[in-house]
Write an enzyme that holds these catalytic residues in place. Structure first.
Site, PDB file in Angstrom:
ATOM      1  N   HIS A  49       0.748  -1.140   0.137  1.00 25.81           N
ATOM      2  CA  HIS A  49      -0.041   0.088  -0.117  1.00 25.81           C
ATOM      3  C   HIS A  49       0.696   1.384   0.105  1.00 25.81           C
ATOM      4  CE1 HIS A  49      -3.798   1.889   0.512  1.00 25.81           C
ATOM      5  NE2 HIS A  49      -3.365   2.522   1.362  1.00 25.81           N
ATOM      6  N   HIS A  95     -10.214   2.285  -0.699  1.00 28.09           N
ATOM      7  CA  HIS A  95     -10.317   1.694   0.791  1.00 28.09           C
ATOM      8  C   HIS A  95     -11.260   0.442   0.800  1.00 28.09           C
ATOM      9  CE1 HIS A  95     -10.239   3.670   4.851  1.00 28.09           C
ATOM     10  NE2 HIS A  95      -8.804   3.575   4.387  1.00 28.09           N
TER      11      HIS A  95
END
Length: 740
Positions: A49, A95
């Site tokens: 990420h 998300h």
């Protein structure tokens, strides 16, 4: 949570998402076993990420520069010149995992995070979009996830006060255990008022801004870089909790602070919180950075250094401050009731040093944490080509009208009113075109200038042929922006894929990026920001490859834009582009025939540019009254949507006697639009199309209360009232969500 001097075991290393060889690299870099806090910091900075360790090599192949590009990838958001001293600042981020675990907060904090990325740069947000993908409607968790995600997006965006002007909502069984929530935001700033994250100057104060730090969101970035399994609910504590009202105050405080001249550098505390923001600021500036955690404002007692460094509490910023303007800067945050705390300083040591209660909790080389995270050239295999399916080999429906009604009422093509009505798309008073059209349109500074926004991707195309699917995602974005009369100027992307350690998944990623890159180059449509979300898998089952494209277009005069609805009775309906009746990977093939097969439609990029430029010129010259691009469901769905938007029917004559009617009506050939023109302007349009080398075929006329379709021979193929279309189009979503 953890004693800083606890022994680091292989289990702890694994639990922090680090591979054994990565841990060995840590030992070599620092010459000793890490402390617990240091292990957490490495875990945060070296996960997918934050580090893009599996994707960086391929991301470098994308076109990121252009005449209008001021700042491309690498900052919080991309910055593009729109003239008159103004810039648009925008980005899209995911998300996904948090939204499946805790749908409301996962989606809400996704919106909050992307808004911070924009206003951290000094821009005031003016528009938001979202691209949402959920599992099969009959999966036991889908309704719950849809309800929570939509409420979270609306709850945060509406409360913050930014209009949601567009997006996507789709369903497929491959998202059953891993929904996608991709959030987009755009803001406006002055070209000379952009703020960056690169720290500058030695011995300058590092200031913590915004809300207090708690234990929510612990390990969120690491969780986002891992596959799911059956106990994904156990990861619930890693989901952040948002407060949109605090973020609104933080926005106003930050924009006011930026006017004081006190900001040397500023960074949102997003993924990996204090760790990532501090390391990125120092590493970008070739500086070291020291943090004293005793100074960090906390809302919970007895927080450890490990917890403070990895917390992903929301609505927080980190700033390098001009000390001469300390008092003025602090006064702004005191006025707004937010924390303003000097928590460290910049150094010339290239070390990242963290202390707590007088003890050194971490002392690490900052460049290796930031710029020199692991970089992998993952093995990949090309996705096998699928056969082209001839239109004649796809069965015709028993009834063409029933087929159209089935498609227009299916989960992927039905009305999104249930979703859209939960979003405020008129707040700020500048929305010209709201969700439901080809692109959202927002007026700037009272007009006439405006911006258009769209989010696009067709995952089934990307799985069948990643290269063509990547091209198509860019091309559809280009068409949607062109259809409202805007000039496509730049792209942000959100690249959602499965486990990159599997060569076939990495092959999907590589293929899509090659297609995206080629399309962006051909269309002069650079990528200025984005996000990569990998390991979107549950129990070894990957999502469909979903490289979402967020496109931005510039409009000289918003009064000259057009919508997709039919308007005047008697106007001619003109099909722009050629039709071959391409049914491979079509919605018709899936929904009517129960097959997901074949090659997707090819994309001719030169044709896309030629057709898009032609339609845009028609719009800006005021020569047409409506325009709509053709995508899912082809001509039939486009005509139905135009009739519904205008609440008026049309009489259509299919323009070919060779292709079967269902292929003409539902084929998904690319590079096509439907436009409407007054009868008096038809010949002028035809002449212009011929001069431009653009196919333009009259397929009918607007009028009446029914959508009728006939063959070129005159034989009637179907007749459906607009009222029946509306009833079927509107029915699915409320029925699905009301079944609880």
């Amino acid at each position: 949570m953890f004693n800083n001097h606890i022994a680091i075991t292989p289990d702890l290393v694994r639990d922090h998402g680090l591979k054994p060889d990565e841990y060995e690299r840590i030992l070599q870099l620092i010459g000793r076993p890490p402390t617990m806090t240091e292990l957490g910091i490495f875990s945060a900075m070296w996960n997918e990420h934050c580090s893009y360790k599996s994707s960086r090599l391929w991301l470098k192949t994308l076109p990121t520069k252009g005449e209008r590009v001021i700042h491309g990838p690498g900052e919080n958001a991309g910055v593009v010149d729109i003239g008159d001293g103004d810039v648009v600042v925008f980005k899209m981020e995911s998300h996904n995992h948090p939204s499946y675990i805790e749908p409301y907060q996962g989606a809400a904090t996704g919106v909050g995070g992307i808004l911070r990325d924009v206003f951290t740069m000094g821009a005031r947000p003016i528009a938001a979009m979202n691209s949402l993908r959920f599992g099969s409607p009959d999966h036991p968790r889908t309704q719950h996830v849809v309800s929570g995600v939509v409420a979270g997006v609306g709850g945060y965006g509406n409360s913050f006060g930014v209009p949601t002007v567009g997006g996507e909502v789709n369903f497929h069984p491959r998202y059953n255990g891993n929904c996608l929530v991709n959030a987009f935001a755009a803001g406006i700033a002055k070209a000379d008022g952009i703020f960056l994250s690169e720290a500058k100057g030695v011995g300058l104060p590092v200031v913590y801004l915004g809300s207090k730090t708690g234990r929510d969101g612990m390990g969120g970035a690491t969780m986002a870089s891992a596959e799911f399994d059956d106990d994904s609910d156990e990861k619930r504590p890693t989901v952040q909790v948002g407060d949109p009202f605090s973020e609104k105050v933080l926005l106003e405080a930050c924009l006011e602070l930026m006017q004081t001249g006190a900001v040397i550098a500023i960074q949102d505390m997003g993924a990996a919180g204090l760790t990532c923001s501090a390391v990125e600021m120092g590493a970008k500036g070739n500086l070291g950075l020291e943090l004293d955690l005793d100074k960090v404002p906390c809302r919970e007692t007895h927080m450890s250094a490990y917890e403070m460094m990895l917390s992903e509490s929301q609505e927080r910023m980190l700033m390098v401050l001009d000390p001469a303007r300390h008092a003025a800067a602090e006064a702004v945050f005191v006025k707004w009731g937010l924390d303003f705390a000097v928590v460290g300083k910049t150094t010339d040591t290239l070390r990242f040093v963290v202390t707590h209660h007088g003890e050194v909790m971490a002392d690490l080389p900052i460049k290796e944490l930031g710029d020199e995270a692991p970089l992998y050239d993952r093995p990949w295999v090309e996705t096998p080509k699928r056969p082209v399916i001839a239109a004649a080999d796809v069965p015709a429906p028993d009834d063409l009208g029933d087929a159209l009604l089935t498609l227009i009422s299916s989960p992927d093509l039905c009305s999104r009113r249930w979703v859209v009505e939960q979003y405020d798309h008129y707040v700020m008073g500048n929305t010209v075109q709201h969700p439901g059209g080809d692109a959202g349109v927002v007026r700037l500074n009272g007009g006439p200038k405006g911006l258009a926004f769209t989010a696009d991707v067709t995952p089934r195309y990307c799985e069948a042929d990643p290269y063509e699917g990547g091209k198509q995602a860019i091309a559809e974005s280009w068409r949607n922006l062109s259809a409202v009369g805007s000039l496509p100027i730049a792209v942000t992307d959100n690249l959602n894929f499965g486990n990159p350690e599997r060569p076939e998944i990495m092959g999907q990623f590589v293929g899509c990026l090659k297609g995206i890159g080629d399309a962006c180059r051909a269309l002069d449509y650079p990528i200025v920001s984005g996000n990569v979300s990998l390991y979107n898998e549950t129990n070894g089952q990957a999502i469909l490859p979903t490289p979402t494209i967020g496109g931005v277009g510039l409009i000289a005069d918003v009064e000259k834009t057009v919508g997709l609805g039919f308007r005047g009775a008697g106007e001619a309906i003109v099909l722009i582009g050629d039709t071959t009746g391409w049914l491979g990977q079509s919605i018709y093939l899936r929904e009517i025939c129960g097959r997901e097969e074949g090659a997707p439609p090819p994309v001719d990029l030169a044709q896309e540019k030629r057709h898009g430029d032609f339609v845009r010129d028609l719009v800006t010259a005021g020569k047409i009254s409506a325009a709509h691009d053709l995508s899912d469901g082809g001509l039939g769905i486009a005509l139905a949507e135009m009739a519904l938007a205008g609440n008026i029917g049309a009489a259509i004559t299919l323009p070919d006697t060779v292709l079967p009617p269902h292929a003409l009506l539902f084929g998904e050939d690319q590079g096509r639009y439907v436009v409407t023109v007054a009868a008096a302007g038809l010949e002028t349009l035809r002449a212009a199309a011929k001069a431009a080398g653009v196919p333009a075929t009259v397929v009918g006329a607007v009028g009446g209360s029914e959508l009728t379709v006939s063959a070129l021979t005159g034989a009637s193929l179907c007749t459906i009232s607009v009222q029946t279309l509306r009833e079927r189009h509107e029915a699915w979503f409320p029925a699905f969500m009301g079944a609880a």
